[in-house]
Scaffold this motif. Structure first.
Motif: not given
Length: 244
Positions: A55, A85, A20-22, A53, A8, A26, A78
């Motif tokens: 953003i 989120n 987020q997810d690696k 995600n 996060s 990202c 995603s």
């Protein structure tokens, strides 16, 4: 059990927590810059194409007077993360996340339903550079599932007359961007070149195209990201301060 790839990022000033997810794409500084560059009128309806995600809608929900956001994302993982989120930040009434294809906007949404459209689309043509072996990141960075024209066409369909499309992209594709905007009646109105350092070539451009507008292009002063390696310029620090 394999280690979790989830992490996060927190934005204290905006009271946001963004997971987020690696293993997925990202967000970087380009998303923060685009969220700041995009202008929304009070009570406006905003669509973000290829939202990842989430953003950009998340940031703009805190920094603009928009009434509602729709985040469209084709990759289910995603889109699920964007929904998470939205829920974590208690923005369910302000942001809708739709898992769907940009090329199918005509079946997903009514025409001319947006005052503003934003997009941080794939920058590279499908076979322009070496692809990432991670397919999720490959889709986000290369035009595998959608092209520049697909994104511009979708934005034009969604926008009301006089509405604006804000996009960040690569300067080497600027001629193509102008041509495609014109094809779909989006008049280039504002342009800003983004430089990593003051003595380098630009690596990004931010552009506003306004639907059915008269020709008149305003070129903003260049935006330089780094004063020196690892240190943002004052202009970028101000943008980050607003967002975070």
């Amino acid at each position: 059990m394999p280690p979790s790839t989830l992490f996060s990022s927190t934005f204290p000033k905006s009271s946001l927590t963004v997971f987020q997810d690696k293993s997925l794409f990202c967000f970087g500084i380009d998303a923060v810059l685009l969220a700041d560059f995009s202008q929304v009128k009070k009570g406006g309806n905003v669509f973000d194409l290829g939202s990842g995600n989430g953003i950009i809608p998340l940031l703009m929900s805190r920094t603009t007077p928009a009434k509602h956001f729709t985040a469209l994302e084709v990759q289910s993982e995603s889109a699920a993360l964007a929904s998470k989120n939205v829920e974590v930040n208690h923005l369910e009434e302000k942001i809708d996340v739709i898992c769907g294809d940009i090329k199918n906007v005509r079946t997903l949404f009514k025409p001319e339903c947006a005052d503003t459209v934003t997009s941080n689309p794939p920058y590279a043509k499908e076979n322009a550079v070496r692809k990432n072996p991670n397919q999720a990141k490959n889709i986000a960075r290369h035009e595998v599932l959608c092209t520049l024209e697909d994104v511009v066409c979708a934005a034009a369909y969604l926008l009301k007359s006089g509405g604006s499309f804000y996009m960040i992209h690569r300067p080497e594709r600027l001629s193509e961007i102008f041509t495609t905007f014109t094809k779909y009646h989006l008049e280039p109105k504002t342009l800003q070149l983004v430089y990593p350092f003051v003595d380098s070539s630009p690596t990004m451009i931010m552009i506003e195209g306004r639907k059915n507008a008269r020709p008149e292009l305003k070129i903003l002063p260049p935006l330089v990201i780094y004063k020196e390696k690892g240190e943002y310029t004052e202009a970028v620090r101000k943008i980050i301060a607003i967002a975070t």
